[in-house]
Design a protein around this motif. Structure first.
Motif, PDB file in Angstrom:
ATOM      1  N   ARG A 106     -18.715 -71.194  74.334  1.00  0.00           N
ATOM      2  CA  ARG A 106     -18.435 -70.811  72.950  1.00  0.00           C
ATOM      3  C   ARG A 106     -19.671 -70.220  72.299  1.00  0.00           C
ATOM      4  O   ARG A 106     -20.745 -70.815  72.310  1.00  0.00           O
ATOM      5  N   GLN A 107     -19.508 -69.043  71.671  1.00  0.00           N
ATOM      6  CA  GLN A 107     -20.644 -68.378  71.037  1.00  0.00           C
ATOM      7  C   GLN A 107     -20.414 -68.258  69.542  1.00  0.00           C
ATOM      8  O   GLN A 107     -19.300 -67.959  69.095  1.00  0.00           O
ATOM      9  N   HIS A 108     -21.485 -68.513  68.778  1.00  0.00           N
ATOM     10  CA  HIS A 108     -21.402 -68.395  67.339  1.00  0.00           C
ATOM     11  C   HIS A 108     -21.161 -66.933  66.950  1.00  0.00           C
ATOM     12  O   HIS A 108     -21.849 -66.041  67.439  1.00  0.00           O
ATOM     13  N   ALA A 112     -17.146 -65.355  61.259  1.00  0.00           N
ATOM     14  CA  ALA A 112     -15.822 -65.634  61.834  1.00  0.00           C
ATOM     15  C   ALA A 112     -15.372 -67.047  61.478  1.00  0.00           C
ATOM     16  O   ALA A 112     -16.177 -67.892  61.090  1.00  0.00           O
ATOM     17  N   ALA A 113     -14.095 -67.308  61.622  1.00  0.00           N
ATOM     18  CA  ALA A 113     -13.563 -68.630  61.282  1.00  0.00           C
ATOM     19  C   ALA A 113     -13.842 -69.640  62.387  1.00  0.00           C
ATOM     20  O   ALA A 113     -13.952 -70.833  62.138  1.00  0.00           O
ATOM     21  N   ASP A 114     -13.980 -69.159  63.608  1.00  0.00           N
ATOM     22  CA  ASP A 114     -14.197 -70.094  64.709  1.00  0.00           C
ATOM     23  C   ASP A 114     -15.157 -69.490  65.732  1.00  0.00           C
ATOM     24  O   ASP A 114     -15.445 -68.290  65.705  1.00  0.00           O
TER      25      ASP A 114
ATOM     26  N   HIS B   2     -26.312 -73.750  53.050  1.00  0.00           N
ATOM     27  CA  HIS B   2     -24.926 -73.469  53.426  1.00  0.00           C
ATOM     28  C   HIS B   2     -24.746 -73.384  54.948  1.00  0.00           C
ATOM     29  O   HIS B   2     -25.539 -72.784  55.643  1.00  0.00           O
ATOM     30  N   MET B   3     -23.699 -74.001  55.446  1.00  0.00           N
ATOM     31  CA  MET B   3     -23.338 -73.827  56.855  1.00  0.00           C
ATOM     32  C   MET B   3     -21.898 -73.340  56.930  1.00  0.00           C
ATOM     33  O   MET B   3     -21.036 -73.824  56.205  1.00  0.00           O
ATOM     34  N   ASP B   4     -21.653 -72.379  57.829  1.00  0.00           N
ATOM     35  CA  ASP B   4     -20.293 -71.881  57.940  1.00  0.00           C
ATOM     36  C   ASP B   4     -19.410 -72.894  58.688  1.00  0.00           C
ATOM     37  O   ASP B   4     -19.880 -73.879  59.233  1.00  0.00           O
ATOM     38  N   LYS B   5     -18.127 -72.624  58.701  1.00  0.00           N
ATOM     39  CA  LYS B   5     -17.123 -73.540  59.267  1.00  0.00           C
ATOM     40  C   LYS B   5     -17.414 -73.882  60.732  1.00  0.00           C
ATOM     41  O   LYS B   5     -17.241 -75.017  61.155  1.00  0.00           O
ATOM     42  N   GLN B   6     -17.838 -72.879  61.513  1.00  0.00           N
ATOM     43  CA  GLN B   6     -18.134 -73.119  62.928  1.00  0.00           C
ATOM     44  C   GLN B   6     -19.206 -74.193  63.085  1.00  0.00           C
ATOM     45  O   GLN B   6     -19.089 -75.097  63.900  1.00  0.00           O
ATOM     46  N   ILE B  76     -26.222 -67.622  69.847  1.00  0.00           N
ATOM     47  CA  ILE B  76     -26.189 -69.081  69.797  1.00  0.00           C
ATOM     48  C   ILE B  76     -24.866 -69.542  70.396  1.00  0.00           C
ATOM     49  O   ILE B  76     -23.798 -69.117  69.938  1.00  0.00           O
ATOM     50  N   ALA B  77     -24.945 -70.382  71.408  1.00  0.00           N
ATOM     51  CA  ALA B  77     -23.727 -70.916  72.032  1.00  0.00           C
ATOM     52  C   ALA B  77     -23.729 -72.433  71.906  1.00  0.00           C
ATOM     53  O   ALA B  77     -24.766 -73.053  71.652  1.00  0.00           O
ATOM     54  N   THR B  78     -22.545 -73.025  72.058  1.00  0.00           N
ATOM     55  CA  THR B  78     -22.483 -74.485  72.106  1.00  0.00           C
ATOM     56  C   THR B  78     -21.597 -74.898  73.271  1.00  0.00           C
ATOM     57  O   THR B  78     -20.888 -74.079  73.862  1.00  0.00           O
ATOM     58  N   ASP B  79     -21.675 -76.182  73.626  1.00  0.00           N
ATOM     59  CA  ASP B  79     -20.956 -76.641  74.821  1.00  0.00           C
ATOM     60  C   ASP B  79     -19.595 -77.246  74.460  1.00  0.00           C
ATOM     61  O   ASP B  79     -19.199 -77.275  73.291  1.00  0.00           O
TER      62      ASP B  79
END
Lengths: 131, 131
Positions: A106-108, A112-114, B2-6, B76-79
């Motif tokens: 998953r990449q930021h 985007a919403a997700d 501020h942090m976005d929804k993701q 930036i990715a997450t697991d």
């Protein structure tokens, strides 16, 4: 379990754990990060396959014990502070239990919403982990 | 900040921290691992340069603030568990304060008395961090 002099110099945290970054030895793609205690590290070196310590299940586990997706260790490195491990492996199957080769699928995506899915699904978890 | 929804979906640990693996965007060499809190992640996204949280100094820091060796963020990715970050960067200078390009410059050598240095020293810390 016996640890050699090099490994005795590692810094485990207050829970006796050290983070281990797992990387594909060929492509250098980062596959996952998990935690090791002294026993799981010793077992990893002894067997040549990664073993981790599960904080939620409070037990040592062989990566791939359910799926067959084991990791054959090629090399083990540590950082300047000796409090993180970087392990190069040959990954059998895929690293992620969601069916992706790497857990970092998953990449930021700004605005985007997700998260954006950037990994490729290579197996169906429902088939591999069937009860 | 501020942090976005993701980013709100990320899992920070009981100390409000998440491990961030930093990787060279071009070669995929893993450079370092450090910890971020929500503020340092927001600041990283806002400025495009990595900011971490120092547990020993209990403060936010810009990577490269002393050395000039900043990291320009590419992605930036997450697991799968959303509890680790993997950040691709363009590394200016070198990542390690010991003078190596990557902090993972020591490799385990079976049967040897000490870790084997596998990294190449590219700067002299005494010159870069002089008082």
């Amino acid at each position: 379990m016996h640890m050699d002099k090099q490994l005795e110099g590692l810094k485990f945290d207050s829970n006796g754990l050290i983070p281990a970054i797992i990387q594909d030895a060929g492509t250098h793609q980062v596959l996952m990060m998990a935690w090791m205690n002294r026993d799981s590290l010793a077992k990893t070196i002894e067997t040549g396959q990664t073993h981790f310590f599960s904080r939620s299940r409070n037990k040592l586990w062989l990566k791939g014990e359910s799926s067959g997706h084991v990791q054959n260790v090629k090399s083990i490195a540590t950082d300047c502070d000796k409090d993180v491990l970087l392990i190069d492996v040959e990954q059998i199957g895929a690293a992620c239990h969601d069916g992706y080769y790497s857990c970092f699928y998953r990449q930021h995506a700004s605005g985007a919403a997700d998260w954006k899915i950037v990994g490729k699904k290579i197996f169906d978890p429902a088939q591999v982990y069937k009860k």
